[in-house]
Structures are given as C-alpha cells and as structure tokens.
Design a protein around this motif. Structure first.
Motif, PDB file in Angstrom:
ATOM      1  N   GLY A 152       0.824  -1.207   0.000  1.00  0.00           N
ATOM      2  CA  GLY A 152       0.000   0.000   0.000  1.00  0.00           C
ATOM      3  C   GLY A 152       0.855   1.252   0.000  1.00  0.00           C
ATOM      4  O   GLY A 152       2.068   1.195   0.188  1.00  0.00           O
ATOM      5  N   VAL A 153       0.215   2.395  -0.197  1.00  0.00           N
ATOM      6  CA  VAL A 153       0.949   3.660  -0.239  1.00  0.00           C
ATOM      7  C   VAL A 153       0.546   4.520   0.946  1.00  0.00           C
ATOM      8  O   VAL A 153      -0.614   4.533   1.371  1.00  0.00           O
ATOM      9  CB  VAL A 153       0.695   4.392  -1.586  1.00  0.00           C
ATOM     10  N   ARG A 154       1.506   5.231   1.515  1.00  0.00           N
ATOM     11  CA  ARG A 154       1.214   6.117   2.644  1.00  0.00           C
ATOM     12  C   ARG A 154       0.367   7.292   2.169  1.00  0.00           C
ATOM     13  O   ARG A 154       0.657   7.879   1.142  1.00  0.00           O
ATOM     14  CB  ARG A 154       2.518   6.607   3.275  1.00  0.00           C
ATOM     15  N   TYR A 187       7.899   5.534  -3.156  1.00  0.00           N
ATOM     16  CA  TYR A 187       8.164   6.929  -3.520  1.00  0.00           C
ATOM     17  C   TYR A 187       9.161   7.550  -2.542  1.00  0.00           C
ATOM     18  O   TYR A 187       9.068   7.353  -1.336  1.00  0.00           O
ATOM     19  CB  TYR A 187       6.872   7.741  -3.514  1.00  0.00           C
ATOM     20  N   GLY A 188      10.107   8.314  -3.077  1.00  0.00           N
ATOM     21  CA  GLY A 188      11.061   9.039  -2.239  1.00  0.00           C
ATOM     22  C   GLY A 188      12.326   8.274  -1.928  1.00  0.00           C
ATOM     23  O   GLY A 188      13.316   8.870  -1.501  1.00  0.00           O
ATOM     24  N   ARG A 189      12.321   6.964  -2.129  1.00  0.00           N
ATOM     25  CA  ARG A 189      13.486   6.172  -1.729  1.00  0.00           C
ATOM     26  C   ARG A 189      14.747   6.588  -2.492  1.00  0.00           C
ATOM     27  O   ARG A 189      15.840   6.628  -1.920  1.00  0.00           O
ATOM     28  CB  ARG A 189      13.213   4.684  -1.956  1.00  0.00           C
ATOM     29  N   LEU A 190      14.602   6.884  -3.773  1.00  0.00           N
ATOM     30  CA  LEU A 190      15.776   7.176  -4.588  1.00  0.00           C
ATOM     31  C   LEU A 190      16.290   8.601  -4.415  1.00  0.00           C
ATOM     32  O   LEU A 190      17.486   8.842  -4.565  1.00  0.00           O
ATOM     33  CB  LEU A 190      15.454   6.924  -6.072  1.00  0.00           C
ATOM     34  N   GLU A 191      15.376   9.550  -4.117  1.00  0.00           N
ATOM     35  CA  GLU A 191      15.812  10.956  -4.135  1.00  0.00           C
ATOM     36  C   GLU A 191      15.841  11.642  -2.783  1.00  0.00           C
ATOM     37  O   GLU A 191      16.394  12.737  -2.661  1.00  0.00           O
ATOM     38  CB  GLU A 191      14.935  11.774  -5.094  1.00  0.00           C
ATOM     39  N   GLY A 243      13.952  16.332   2.833  1.00  0.00           N
ATOM     40  CA  GLY A 243      13.720  15.665   1.551  1.00  0.00           C
ATOM     41  C   GLY A 243      12.371  14.969   1.601  1.00  0.00           C
ATOM     42  O   GLY A 243      11.923  14.554   2.673  1.00  0.00           O
ATOM     43  N   PRO A 244      11.692  14.815   0.471  1.00  0.00           N
ATOM     44  CA  PRO A 244      10.319  14.313   0.503  1.00  0.00           C
ATOM     45  C   PRO A 244      10.217  12.843   0.895  1.00  0.00           C
ATOM     46  O   PRO A 244      10.915  11.988   0.347  1.00  0.00           O
ATOM     47  CB  PRO A 244       9.835  14.530  -0.935  1.00  0.00           C
ATOM     48  N   ASP A 245       9.337  12.559   1.860  1.00  0.00           N
ATOM     49  CA  ASP A 245       8.950  11.186   2.167  1.00  0.00           C
ATOM     50  C   ASP A 245       7.833  10.783   1.207  1.00  0.00           C
ATOM     51  O   ASP A 245       7.279  11.611   0.483  1.00  0.00           O
ATOM     52  CB  ASP A 245       8.442  11.080   3.610  1.00  0.00           C
ATOM     53  N   GLU A 246       7.455   9.513   1.252  1.00  0.00           N
ATOM     54  CA  GLU A 246       6.397   9.025   0.361  1.00  0.00           C
ATOM     55  C   GLU A 246       5.110   9.827   0.545  1.00  0.00           C
ATOM     56  O   GLU A 246       4.472  10.238  -0.424  1.00  0.00           O
ATOM     57  CB  GLU A 246       6.125   7.541   0.633  1.00  0.00           C
ATOM     58  N   VAL A 247       4.723  10.056   1.806  1.00  0.00           N
ATOM     59  CA  VAL A 247       3.456  10.750   2.053  1.00  0.00           C
ATOM     60  C   VAL A 247       3.506  12.199   1.556  1.00  0.00           C
ATOM     61  O   VAL A 247       2.494  12.728   1.078  1.00  0.00           O
ATOM     62  CB  VAL A 247       3.073  10.670   3.556  1.00  0.00           C
ATOM     63  N   ASP A 248       4.679  12.842   1.613  1.00  0.00           N
ATOM     64  CA  ASP A 248       4.817  14.213   1.089  1.00  0.00           C
ATOM     65  C   ASP A 248       4.544  14.243  -0.417  1.00  0.00           C
ATOM     66  O   ASP A 248       3.857  15.128  -0.925  1.00  0.00           O
ATOM     67  CB  ASP A 248       6.227  14.766   1.354  1.00  0.00           C
ATOM     68  N   LEU A 249       5.099  13.261  -1.121  1.00  0.00           N
ATOM     69  CA  LEU A 249       4.927  13.206  -2.571  1.00  0.00           C
ATOM     70  C   LEU A 249       3.490  12.859  -2.945  1.00  0.00           C
ATOM     71  O   LEU A 249       2.943  13.395  -3.913  1.00  0.00           O
ATOM     72  CB  LEU A 249       5.903  12.188  -3.167  1.00  0.00           C
ATOM     73  N   VAL A 250       2.852  11.984  -2.162  1.00  0.00           N
ATOM     74  CA  VAL A 250       1.456  11.628  -2.411  1.00  0.00           C
ATOM     75  C   VAL A 250       0.554  12.842  -2.207  1.00  0.00           C
ATOM     76  O   VAL A 250      -0.312  13.145  -3.047  1.00  0.00           O
ATOM     77  CB  VAL A 250       1.031  10.460  -1.499  1.00  0.00           C
ATOM     78  N   TYR A 251       0.747  13.564  -1.099  1.00  0.00           N
ATOM     79  CA  TYR A 251      -0.046  14.776  -0.834  1.00  0.00           C
ATOM     80  C   TYR A 251       0.158  15.801  -1.938  1.00  0.00           C
ATOM     81  O   TYR A 251      -0.795  16.448  -2.398  1.00  0.00           O
ATOM     82  CB  TYR A 251       0.342  15.391   0.509  1.00  0.00           C
ATOM     83  N   SER A 252       1.414  15.970  -2.362  1.00  0.00           N
ATOM     84  CA  SER A 252       1.726  16.956  -3.398  1.00  0.00           C
ATOM     85  C   SER A 252       1.041  16.598  -4.722  1.00  0.00           C
ATOM     86  O   SER A 252       0.439  17.456  -5.380  1.00  0.00           O
ATOM     87  CB  SER A 252       3.248  17.014  -3.594  1.00  0.00           C
ATOM     88  N   GLY A 253       1.108  15.306  -5.092  1.00  0.00           N
ATOM     89  CA  GLY A 253       0.460  14.864  -6.324  1.00  0.00           C
ATOM     90  C   GLY A 253      -1.047  15.020  -6.272  1.00  0.00           C
ATOM     91  O   GLY A 253      -1.686  15.401  -7.257  1.00  0.00           O
TER      92      GLY A 253
END
Length: 473
Positions: free
Chosen positions: A188-190, A377-381, A415-425
């Motif tokens: 699942g995704v955060r 999401y976020g693991r690489l960057e 740096g963005p965590d998975e939940v940051d990127l999900v909220y942003s998207g």
C-alpha cells in the motif's frame, strides 16, 4: 421521474450525462457508447456461517468502460447494494478518472451484505470467495481491473483480496497491483487512507480561493473561518472534517445514522469519534446539542455542507430547505438531478462528486504505479535532496552571515517522504481539475452548473480517445 417510479441511481447519472452531452460536439453514437456499461457480472455463491447454516451471497462487478485499461473502482459491502447502484457507481468512476487525468476505465463492485452482521472469519470467507469468482472470469488483475476499498470495506479486505489473487496467480510479478488501498506492509501507499477526505478539502479550498466565485456568493476568499456541516463520520467524513478544522474552518455539526449534533463553537472530529467509540453514538456529546433527526443537519445554516455518506440524501423534497452556500459532494451521488435544478435557482454552488471525491482513486493510481515499479516513492531521491538542500543553505548562510531558525532549517533541509509526494500529487491533481472545470463552465454561459461542466470535461476526454483510436470514423 414520476412519483410512482422507484429512484434509479444509474438513471440519475444518465440524466446528468445527457444534460451535459448537449454542450459537446460528439456524434450521438459515440455518446451512447460512453454511457453504456460494457460488462455486468452478477454473482451468487454460498458460504457456511459460523452456526453451520448455508447462506447465498449476492454480489456484482461492473466494468463500465475499457477505453483505458485497467478498469478501476471500489468494492462496497452494504445490504443496500443492487445492480442499478453498482452500474451507476462504475459509470461515475469512468467520468471521475477522466476528469482528474487518471488513466483508468471505470468499474465498481458490491456485495449485498451488512458487514456488521458477520464475524471476521465469515467476512474473510466471503471476500476470498468473491475474489476467486472475479479471477475465474478475468474480472481482476493489475492490467485488467483493479478494485479498492469503498463503503463497508478497508485495508483488511484488500489484504484478503491480494493474498487470494496471489495464491491463484503464482509467479505474477506485478500481482500486488491487482488491488489498491492495501496495508503499507503489503504494498500500500502512505496517505491512501485519508486521500478522499484530503481531496475533498483540496477541491473545495481551490473553489474558495477563486475571488470571482466567492465575490459572487458574498463570501470572503479562503476556507478560514467558514462554517462546515459534515454528514457521515466514516473515513471520508472524518478526514474531511479534520482537514477543514486544521485549516481554520469551524465544523459546527456532524451527522451519523443514529443522529446529529450541533455546536456553534465548533466540534473536534476526533473527540466525537472517541465519544462514539465509547458510547456507540455521537449523540449526547459534551457541549453539543442533539438534533431531532440526522437529516436535520443537512438543513442547518452554514457556509459549506459536506454530504459524506450515501446517495440520494438531498432530493426534490428537502433541497428547497438547504441553507448552505456551497455543497461539497464527498459521497457518491448524494444530490439528485432534481436537487441540482433547485440549487441553480437558489444560486447554491454544488461541487460535484464525480471529481471532488476523486482523491481516493488518484492516490490509488499512485499506489498502482508503486506496485508496478516495485519501489516506494522518495526512496531514490530523499537523501540526495536533503544533502543538496543542506549544502545550498550552508552557502547562503556563509554569504549572508545570517543563520535561519532551527524550525526553518529543518523545513528547508527536508527531503520528501512518500506521504509528502502523495499529498503533493493529490493537491496538484485536485487543483488542476477544479480550474479546468471552472474554465469550461465560465467559457459557456449556457452551462447551468458545475456538475454539467464536469461531465462536459469527462465526455470530451473519453470521446477523444475513442475518436483517436479510430473506433468511430
């Protein structure tokens, strides 16, 4: 619709579609194809109850459109489930995905059960058997049809579905993508749990930040200070109330099936939720007034009304008594076409379900992509971004001779965590969709309301795909 005819949710969706189709250029044949449900799978299967008795379960999966694959749509457990409802919800999913530019066709599933009447073991047997029936007929798979949670289901049921699918499809590398809304530990995704409520907030906030819209309604710009009434304290209603409250709005009333409560000073959804957990009811919450009927909350004086429960709660009978200035449809189909006509006359802005509650499917799309890419999401960057931001900050502080506060330092370096990127998207998706619908509405003065403008957007996008595929010369 005459008084003798039973209410048809699917007919209601078709009415809204036809109303919008008049404002498009497409051939009637294309419009008929878009409207039609491509496949309806009606299932009956037996389960053995804990007491040894046998019960036959009625279930459905509807694939409304395969203009894009896979199809996407939730599975609901409710004793109100019927084929008409599932067809309507599947068609709304098609239009919803098109509006927010999520590349799925629409689908929906439903089991005609009240989950409160079954033990956990019985629910697991029902869910697993339903999944195996879908696998048999090729109605589930990461490239075919991807279910998700809906009314009466959640992470637990999605975990059972993915486990059943994987046991029947050994070695399928993308099998985790057969369903979304899973626990994070199972792919699942955060941010998925709160996604629909957060999407409702982002969509309404974008409307409230439009100067010309707010000016026309005699309201100040922004959500701060606005009074909110939320019907439904499930996952969507709870998180919608939470995000509005956290951004300065005042939630003055909450309603559930057992009743409604009101407080002019505002309510905290978490405190009400805990009170309900402890007492079994939201009624008699300290400092709040009980309302005679749960539907009374819909008719309160407020800035924004959020129906976040079931369909058809605002209709020709009670729409004239609605006093809210903005209605945000967090549920699917809470307002009937007859109610829309009344809102237009009363100059009430109804922000339609077909895009407003698309937060769930948007974040489900992110989860599906995560499952196909096999990396969170976020693991690489994340670490690269943090190191770069730390270096830039150090250079600026060295050049200026000034230091930022510890709080600002932490924010800049982050740096963005998975939940940051999900909220942003999700924020970008909802904001862009709101602006797009408003542009369509304002570009054609004959379009009567925001729902019709949303349907125009959906029809144009789906019909363009059919036309470009050359299906209709």
């Amino acid at each position: 619709m005459s008084a003798q005819q039973p209410y048809s949710f699917f007919h209601s969706v078709e009415q809204s579609f036809d109303k919008a189709a008049k404002f498009t250029k497409w051939d009637p044949g294309i419009l008929e194809q878009i409207k039609a449900c491509n496949a309806v799978y009606q299932i009956r299967f037996p389960i053995k109850r804990d007491d040894g008795s046998i019960e036959v379960i009625e279930a459905y999966r509807v694939q409304h459109s395969q203009h894009k694959s896979p199809c996407k749509g939730g599975i609901r457990f409710s004793d109100e489930v019927n084929q008409d409802e599932v067809m309507a919800l599947a068609s709304l999913m098609t239009y919803k995905c098109a509006i927010v530019n999520v590349p799925f066709g629409g689908a929906k599933g439903g089991l005609k059960i009240n989950p409160r009447s079954y033990s956990t073991y019985e629910l697991e047997k029902i869910t697993r058997r339903y999944t195996s029936e879908l696998v048999k007929k090729n109605f589930i798979g990461p490239g075919i049809d991807v279910p998700a949670p809906d009314y009466g289901t959640g992470e637990r049921e999605m975990a059972w579905i993915v486990d059943t699918y994987q046991s029947l499809k050994p070695g399928e590398i993308d099998s985790a993508g057969c369903v979304t809304g899973k626990p994070v530990s199972l792919g699942g995704v955060r941010g998925r749990k709160e996604a629909t409520g957060l999407g409702v907030f982002y969509g309404i906030r974008e409307v409230c930040n439009m100067h010309e819209v707010m000016h026309g309604m005699g309201l100040p710009v922004g959500v701060e200070g606005k009074t909110i009434v939320v019907q439904g304290l499930g996952n969507v209603g709870y998180h919608t109330a939470k995000f509005f409250r956290e951004h300065g709005s005042k939630v003055i009333a909450l309603a559930e099936y057992e009743g409604a409560i009101y407080s002019a000073d505002g309510l905290n959804e978490e405190e009400v939720f805990q009170h309900r957990k402890k007492t079994g009811s939201i009624l008699n919450f300290p400092g709040a007034t009980n309302l005679a009927k749960n539907t009374d909350a819909l008719e309160l004086e407020c800035d924004i009304l959020i129906p976040a429960a079931l369909e058809n709660v605002i209709n020709a009978e009670n729409a004239p008594r609605i006093k809210a200035k903005i209605i945000g449809e967090a549920a699917n189909g809470p307002c009937t076409p007859e109610a829309d006509e009344i809102f237009t006359k009363k100059r009430i802005l109804c922000v339609p379900d077909m895009y407003l509650n698309a937060g769930g499917v948007t974040v489900s799309y992110f989860e599906w992509l995560k499952n196909l890419s096999h990396v969170r999401y976020g693991r690489l960057e994340k670490r690269f971004t943090e190191n770069l931001n730390t270096h830039i900050l150090a250079q600026i502080e060295g050049l200026t001779g000034k230091q930022v506060s510890d709080q600002e330092r932490a924010f800049i370096k982050h740096g963005p965590d998975e939940v940051d990127l999900v909220y942003s998207g999700l924020e970008e998706t909802m904001s862009a969709a709101t602006r797009e619908i408003m542009d369509i509405w304002h570009s054609n003065p004959e379009i009567p309301d925001m729902r019709t403008a949303a349907y125009v957007s959906a029809i144009n996008k789906v019909a363009t795909i059919y036309a470009e595929l050359g299906i209709f010369p």
